[in-house]
Write an enzyme that holds these catalytic residues in place. Sequence first.
Site, mmCIF file in Angstrom:
data_model
loop_
_atom_site.group_PDB
_atom_site.id
_atom_site.type_symbol
_atom_site.label_atom_id
_atom_site.label_comp_id
_atom_site.label_asym_id
_atom_site.label_seq_id
_atom_site.Cartn_x
_atom_site.Cartn_y
_atom_site.Cartn_z
ATOM 1 N N ASN A 1 0.856 -1.193 0.000
ATOM 2 C CA ASN A 1 0.000 0.000 0.000
ATOM 3 C C ASN A 1 0.896 1.249 0.000
ATOM 4 O O ASN A 1 1.703 1.445 0.909
ATOM 5 C CB ASN A 1 -0.886 -0.043 1.263
ATOM 6 C CG ASN A 1 -1.829 1.136 1.346
ATOM 7 O OD1 ASN A 1 -1.435 2.257 1.079
ATOM 8 N ND2 ASN A 1 -3.054 0.893 1.749
ATOM 9 N N HIS B 1 1.026 6.223 1.832
ATOM 10 C CA HIS B 1 1.777 7.172 2.657
ATOM 11 C C HIS B 1 2.988 7.777 1.951
ATOM 12 O O HIS B 1 3.592 8.717 2.462
ATOM 13 C CB HIS B 1 2.092 6.549 4.011
ATOM 14 C CG HIS B 1 0.806 6.277 4.748
ATOM 15 N ND1 HIS B 1 -0.096 7.284 5.019
ATOM 16 C CD2 HIS B 1 0.226 5.125 5.171
ATOM 17 C CE1 HIS B 1 -1.157 6.762 5.606
ATOM 18 N NE2 HIS B 1 -0.989 5.454 5.704
ATOM 19 N N HIS C 1 -5.591 3.706 -1.639
ATOM 20 C CA HIS C 1 -6.913 4.083 -1.130
ATOM 21 C C HIS C 1 -7.223 5.509 -1.574
ATOM 22 O O HIS C 1 -6.569 6.454 -1.142
ATOM 23 C CB HIS C 1 -6.877 3.982 0.405
ATOM 24 C CG HIS C 1 -8.192 4.241 1.067
ATOM 25 N ND1 HIS C 1 -8.381 4.063 2.413
ATOM 26 C CD2 HIS C 1 -9.391 4.648 0.588
ATOM 27 C CE1 HIS C 1 -9.621 4.352 2.736
ATOM 28 N NE2 HIS C 1 -10.257 4.725 1.641
ATOM 29 N N ARG D 1 -9.303 8.311 -1.003
ATOM 30 C CA ARG D 1 -10.246 8.766 0.027
ATOM 31 C C ARG D 1 -11.097 9.919 -0.473
ATOM 32 O O ARG D 1 -10.666 10.694 -1.334
ATOM 33 C CB ARG D 1 -9.472 9.229 1.268
ATOM 34 C CG ARG D 1 -9.049 8.092 2.161
ATOM 35 C CD ARG D 1 -8.449 8.624 3.446
ATOM 36 N NE ARG D 1 -8.309 7.560 4.397
ATOM 37 C CZ ARG D 1 -9.200 7.260 5.337
ATOM 38 N NH1 ARG D 1 -10.305 7.968 5.468
ATOM 39 N NH2 ARG D 1 -9.002 6.258 6.152
ATOM 40 N N ARG E 1 -6.790 12.859 0.950
ATOM 41 C CA ARG E 1 -5.683 13.285 1.826
ATOM 42 C C ARG E 1 -4.340 12.686 1.417
ATOM 43 O O ARG E 1 -3.305 13.195 1.772
ATOM 44 C CB ARG E 1 -5.986 12.950 3.290
ATOM 45 C CG ARG E 1 -5.984 11.470 3.575
ATOM 46 C CD ARG E 1 -6.077 11.218 5.068
ATOM 47 N NE ARG E 1 -7.429 11.457 5.569
ATOM 48 C CZ ARG E 1 -7.917 10.837 6.641
ATOM 49 N NH1 ARG E 1 -7.179 9.998 7.314
ATOM 50 N NH2 ARG E 1 -9.144 11.076 7.046
ATOM 51 N N GLU F 1 -8.654 0.645 -3.040
ATOM 52 C CA GLU F 1 -9.506 0.689 -1.845
ATOM 53 C C GLU F 1 -10.412 1.896 -1.965
ATOM 54 O O GLU F 1 -9.941 2.991 -2.282
ATOM 55 C CB GLU F 1 -8.654 0.849 -0.590
ATOM 56 C CG GLU F 1 -7.911 -0.384 -0.199
ATOM 57 C CD GLU F 1 -7.077 -0.109 1.050
ATOM 58 O OE1 GLU F 1 -7.302 0.892 1.748
ATOM 59 O OE2 GLU F 1 -6.183 -0.908 1.301
ATOM 60 N N THR G 1 -6.975 6.479 10.218
ATOM 61 C CA THR G 1 -6.834 5.393 9.254
ATOM 62 C C THR G 1 -8.148 4.606 9.253
ATOM 63 O O THR G 1 -9.076 4.972 9.970
ATOM 64 C CB THR G 1 -5.623 4.502 9.617
ATOM 65 O OG1 THR G 1 -5.519 3.443 8.647
ATOM 66 C CG2 THR G 1 -5.753 3.887 10.998
ATOM 67 N N THR G 2 -8.215 3.530 8.435
ATOM 68 C CA THR G 2 -9.460 2.753 8.368
ATOM 69 C C THR G 2 -9.626 1.996 9.684
ATOM 70 O O THR G 2 -8.937 1.013 9.932
ATOM 71 C CB THR G 2 -9.403 1.778 7.171
ATOM 72 O OG1 THR G 2 -8.879 2.480 6.048
ATOM 73 C CG2 THR G 2 -10.776 1.247 6.839
ATOM 74 N N GLU H 1 -11.232 -9.299 2.943
ATOM 75 C CA GLU H 1 -9.945 -8.932 3.555
ATOM 76 C C GLU H 1 -10.205 -8.729 5.046
ATOM 77 O O GLU H 1 -11.022 -7.889 5.439
ATOM 78 C CB GLU H 1 -9.370 -7.665 2.921
ATOM 79 C CG GLU H 1 -8.048 -7.284 3.601
ATOM 80 C CD GLU H 1 -7.235 -6.243 2.845
ATOM 81 O OE1 GLU H 1 -7.326 -6.187 1.606
ATOM 82 O OE2 GLU H 1 -6.501 -5.503 3.519
ATOM 83 N N HIS I 1 -3.718 -4.606 7.732
ATOM 84 C CA HIS I 1 -3.835 -3.424 8.581
ATOM 85 C C HIS I 1 -2.940 -3.532 9.813
ATOM 86 O O HIS I 1 -3.055 -4.468 10.595
ATOM 87 C CB HIS I 1 -5.262 -3.107 9.056
ATOM 88 C CG HIS I 1 -5.432 -1.623 9.292
ATOM 89 N ND1 HIS I 1 -5.058 -1.022 10.455
ATOM 90 C CD2 HIS I 1 -5.854 -0.632 8.470
ATOM 91 C CE1 HIS I 1 -5.258 0.287 10.346
ATOM 92 N NE2 HIS I 1 -5.748 0.551 9.155
ATOM 93 N N HIS J 1 1.627 1.178 5.966
ATOM 94 C CA HIS J 1 2.262 2.161 6.832
ATOM 95 C C HIS J 1 3.633 1.713 7.327
ATOM 96 O O HIS J 1 4.600 2.482 7.291
ATOM 97 C CB HIS J 1 1.328 2.483 8.010
ATOM 98 C CG HIS J 1 1.815 3.604 8.853
ATOM 99 N ND1 HIS J 1 2.598 3.413 9.962
ATOM 100 C CD2 HIS J 1 1.661 4.950 8.728
ATOM 101 C CE1 HIS J 1 2.890 4.588 10.497
ATOM 102 N NE2 HIS J 1 2.331 5.537 9.771
HETATM 103 N N1 PXP Z 1 -5.953 -3.086 3.915
HETATM 104 C C1 PXP Z 1 -6.902 -2.125 3.966
HETATM 105 C C2 PXP Z 1 -8.275 -2.477 3.468
HETATM 106 C C3 PXP Z 1 -6.613 -0.828 4.425
HETATM 107 O O1 PXP Z 1 -7.580 0.109 4.465
HETATM 108 C C4 PXP Z 1 -5.288 -0.531 4.806
HETATM 109 C C5 PXP Z 1 -4.947 0.860 5.245
HETATM 110 O O2 PXP Z 1 -5.205 1.758 4.220
HETATM 111 C C6 PXP Z 1 -4.335 -1.552 4.735
HETATM 112 C C7 PXP Z 1 -4.702 -2.822 4.309
HETATM 113 C C8 PXP Z 1 -2.906 -1.326 5.114
HETATM 114 O O3 PXP Z 1 -2.817 -0.976 6.448
HETATM 115 P P1 PXP Z 1 -1.444 -0.421 7.004
HETATM 116 O O4 PXP Z 1 -1.162 0.852 6.286
HETATM 117 O O5 PXP Z 1 -1.727 -0.234 8.460
HETATM 118 O O6 PXP Z 1 -0.418 -1.476 6.728
#
Ligand code: PXP
Length: 247
Positions: free
Chosen positions: A11, A14, A47, A49, A53, A74, A104-105, A155, A197, A220
């Site tokens: 992901n 960031h 993602h 949003r 952001r 996402e 965050t989510t 997921e 996550h 992250h």
């Molecule tokens: N999966 C989903 C559906 C998410 O919303 C996120 C965060 O955007 C992640 C995975 C990744 O999470 P992290 O950034 O905490 O690794």
Amino acid sequence: MNNKYLRLGVNIDHVATIRNARGGIHPDPLKAAQVAYQAGADGITAHLREDRRHISDKDIARLIEDIGLPLNLEMAPTIEMLNIAIKHKPHACCLVPEKRQEVTTEGGLDIDSHYDRIKNCIEKLKENEIRVSLFIDPNKKYIEKAKELGADIVEIHTGTFAEIYNKNKNNYQQEIAKINDIANYAYDIGLEVHAGHGLNYETTEIISKISVLMELNIGHFIIGESVFDGLDCVIKRMRAIINNARK
Ligand code: PXP
């Protein structure tokens, strides 16, 4: 059942967060996606949003055009996002809940409260040959709803597991057992199962042992750790941890 290979989706949100802090073009999420590809990532997750952001509409267009990896978009189950997904046709869409104020989510989709909206989104995405994933808390009722709604993938939100582990490394067994049970249940009823996550090297090693999982999505930690070790090195290390756990 034992899937030997567990895919790693990186992901890159960031990277865009850092870029946006100065309002310019650096660092470029597309370049991060290219480095991730070279380092052995199996997919890119981004993602889009509602408040834009981090990832922007232009980032999505560029990612679709230029990366050699599947894009997992996402998005909240809204008409605006649905139209964007249909326009760009990513490999998959992961429907996530979204609150403007959240950092965050924070949790999985509340399928009961938004049943019709989610159903409509799934139908339209599938009509457009886009695979659909639902981001859910580890709860059997949501697995059943995901199946009933025709989702291809669930997921599982690993945020609670990661948080428990990070607070006390001896206290996570109950949460991981719950994720294991739910993941196996989802697999048994014919869903593809992903997780993500809050994962870092240690929690990734633990969760990778759940053999029915097909994909982890991690953001992250990978981007944060890259400040010290570089993106290429961090992704390669994460990939090695996953492969080792699957031996
Ligand atoms: N999966 C989903 C559906 C998410 O919303 C996120 C965060 O955007 C992640 C995975 C990744 O999470 P992290 O950034 O905490 O690794």
